[in-house]
Design a protein around this motif. Structure first.
Motif, PDB file in Angstrom:
ATOM      1  N   GLY A  12       0.669  -1.289   0.008  1.00 22.04           N
ATOM      2  CA  GLY A  12      -0.089   0.137   0.033  1.00 22.04           C
ATOM      3  C   GLY A  12       0.935   1.306   0.028  1.00 22.04           C
ATOM      4  O   GLY A  12       0.435   2.210  -0.202  1.00 22.04           O
ATOM      5  N   GLY A  13       2.152   1.043   0.209  1.00 21.24           N
ATOM      6  CA  GLY A  13       3.111   2.239   0.345  1.00 21.24           C
ATOM      7  C   GLY A  13       3.107   2.920  -0.887  1.00 21.24           C
ATOM      8  O   GLY A  13       3.665   4.171  -0.724  1.00 21.24           O
ATOM      9  N   ILE A  14       2.742   2.409  -2.048  1.00 17.31           N
ATOM     10  CA  ILE A  14       2.917   3.352  -3.225  1.00 17.31           C
ATOM     11  C   ILE A  14       1.839   4.516  -3.152  1.00 17.31           C
ATOM     12  O   ILE A  14       1.853   5.421  -3.897  1.00 17.31           O
ATOM     13  N   ARG A  15       0.961   4.344  -2.140  1.00 18.39           N
ATOM     14  CA  ARG A  15       0.015   5.404  -2.128  1.00 18.39           C
ATOM     15  C   ARG A  15       0.287   6.562  -1.445  1.00 18.39           C
ATOM     16  O   ARG A  15      -0.120   7.698  -1.161  1.00 18.39           O
ATOM     17  N   ASN A  16       1.563   6.332  -0.696  1.00 20.21           N
ATOM     18  CA  ASN A  16       2.436   7.571  -0.143  1.00 20.21           C
ATOM     19  C   ASN A  16       2.420   8.834  -0.885  1.00 20.21           C
ATOM     20  O   ASN A  16       2.292   9.859  -0.359  1.00 20.21           O
ATOM     21  N   ASN A  17       2.749   8.658  -2.281  1.00 16.16           N
ATOM     22  CA  ASN A  17       3.029   9.747  -2.972  1.00 16.16           C
ATOM     23  C   ASN A  17       2.592   9.444  -4.638  1.00 16.16           C
ATOM     24  O   ASN A  17       3.061   9.187  -5.366  1.00 16.16           O
ATOM     25  N   LEU A  18       1.226   9.390  -4.858  1.00 10.24           N
ATOM     26  CA  LEU A  18       0.680   8.779  -6.114  1.00 10.24           C
ATOM     27  C   LEU A  18       1.013   9.945  -7.473  1.00 10.24           C
ATOM     28  O   LEU A  18       1.136   9.254  -8.435  1.00 10.24           O
ATOM     29  N   GLU A  19       1.163  11.133  -6.966  1.00  9.19           N
ATOM     30  CA  GLU A  19       1.613  12.144  -7.969  1.00  9.19           C
ATOM     31  C   GLU A  19       2.707  11.432  -8.553  1.00  9.19           C
ATOM     32  O   GLU A  19       2.961  11.686  -9.815  1.00  9.19           O
ATOM     33  N   GLU A  20       3.708  11.338  -7.896  1.00 11.59           N
ATOM     34  CA  GLU A  20       5.156  10.909  -8.271  1.00 11.59           C
ATOM     35  C   GLU A  20       5.038   9.554  -8.686  1.00 11.59           C
ATOM     36  O   GLU A  20       5.774   9.325  -9.979  1.00 11.59           O
TER      37      GLU A  20
END
Lengths: 249, 249
Positions: free
Chosen positions: A136-144
């Motif tokens: 789920g960590g990819i949701r930390n910075n979805l813009e990037e």
């Protein structure tokens, strides 16, 4: 107990993988299994991005909080809720589909569709002797994440799935009691019993951590959850989703 | 190809069941498989309601649009995204968890958790020789569904799962081409190729319907999708979700 149920019940998250890539055939099998899942009104509202480029893998791992197993694994999939496809379809068929695509209902459908597919992929991988870990960590910075993977509007990366040959097998965390999760003919309302079930489960989890850490970690489930939820996390999400023209109305 | 992958790839929605109830053991196995799925940060944000009461089954079937297989099946499960549990935990542990529970991020987590669990249940059921059908129709009128099943705030019934002994097996609908759904290192951006893939798929679907209906039904996927999405459906959802204190910030 058949092989399928055994595979499902044997699930544990694997966070240490050998440095051995999956074959193209394995990848194809896993993705085909994902696609075989049920989909709401046949909408097929997801895409899957496999990441092989080590530079991109490193960038994604950094964004997700330096999780080593995001770089060192057999393959890394990013599961995306995808309604971009359907906005292209609207153009192609000259129908106004915007209101639908911007609705909370279709946002929910795209999340559910994606997760159903992902779980098939997970089970398929595990049946091949591979280990998996959802990230789920990819949701930390979805813009990037979207920039790195050139992802258009109306496509939301929901989670990663690291897959590979396990180099270290971990234990299985006991789940909430069956009676706490499964109800018949109505949601249980007896608060006292409800709280008792949570207390019983706290003991199970406490013993699980004590055993696993030789008495060092003392943690109960409700404490763990309350501490996690007290912190506000990824509060940018609402703006981000709406900027992506989803969940607007 | 192993048994697990065979089961997954053999999925089709079953809409005709024998009038033969599942055993308690079957139900317990299916729910335990659901619970074995991965869960985001161990949050376990779902509940499952099994409906046995024929009056309630009838009411739910009416709300979902009179689907006979919602009444006549082996068992009927309602999968609910559940953050009520965590608001009780907040009270119990005296922590302020409200902002978290009201966030879009946690709303997404609860949907994903629920769907991962549900897909495990579906595969487990199919491995036991049972058929399944997901039922999004329960989202037609969630206010009523919540009343019938006494469901508290912060719990959202997402879909039903009808399970049973198949009395009629249907064909499998071909999925989008692998290349259209799976990308490597970035989302495909070549619009011409993208549209070509949709055209190719339209032909596959057209042939599927023609064969299945002896030439009567002529339907292409993009047409079907555009027609569905042109209609606005369940547009009450945003208000409903927010009234349930989810996805607010």
């Amino acid at each position: 107990m058949n092989d399928v149920i055994e595979t499902i019940l044997n699930h544990r998250s694997i966070r240490h993988f050998e440095d051995k890539p999956l074959t193209e055939e394995q990848i194809k099998t896993i993705v085909s299994c994902a696609q075989a899942a049920a989909t709401s009104s046949f909408i097929q509202a997801y895409s899957i991005i496999g990441v092989k480029d080590p530079v991109k893998k490193k960038k994604l791992a950094d964004l997700a909080g330096n999780q080593e197993y995001m770089e060192k694994n057999g393959h890394f999939l990013v599961f995306c809720a995808d309604l971009y496809r359907h906005s292209v379809i609207g153009e192609k068929e000259e129908k106004n589909v915007e209101s639908s695509l911007e609705s909370t209902e279709k946002f929910m459908v795209s999340l559910i569709d994606t997760a159903l597919a992902a779980q098939n992929a997970a089970i398929a991988a595990e049946s091949l002797g591979l280990g998996i870990c959802f990230i789920g960590g990819i949701r930390n910075n979805l813009e990037e994440v979207k920039k790195i993977l050139h992802i258009p509007d109306r496509v939301i990366p929901l989670f990663g799935l690291a897959i590979g040959y396990p180099s270290k097998i971990t234990g299985q965390k006991p789940r909430l009691p069956f009676e706490h999760v499964y109800h018949e003919d109505g949601y249980e309302q007896d608060k006292e019993e409800y709280l008792q079930q949570l207390d019983d489960y706290n003991e199970v989890i406490e013993n699980y951590y004590l055993e696993r850490t030789d008495g060092v970690r003392k943690d109960r489930w409700t404490e763990q959850m309350a501490a996690m939820l007290e912190k506000q996390n990824r509060m940018y999400m609402k703006d981000f989703i709406q900027k992506n023209k989803l969940d607007l109305r």
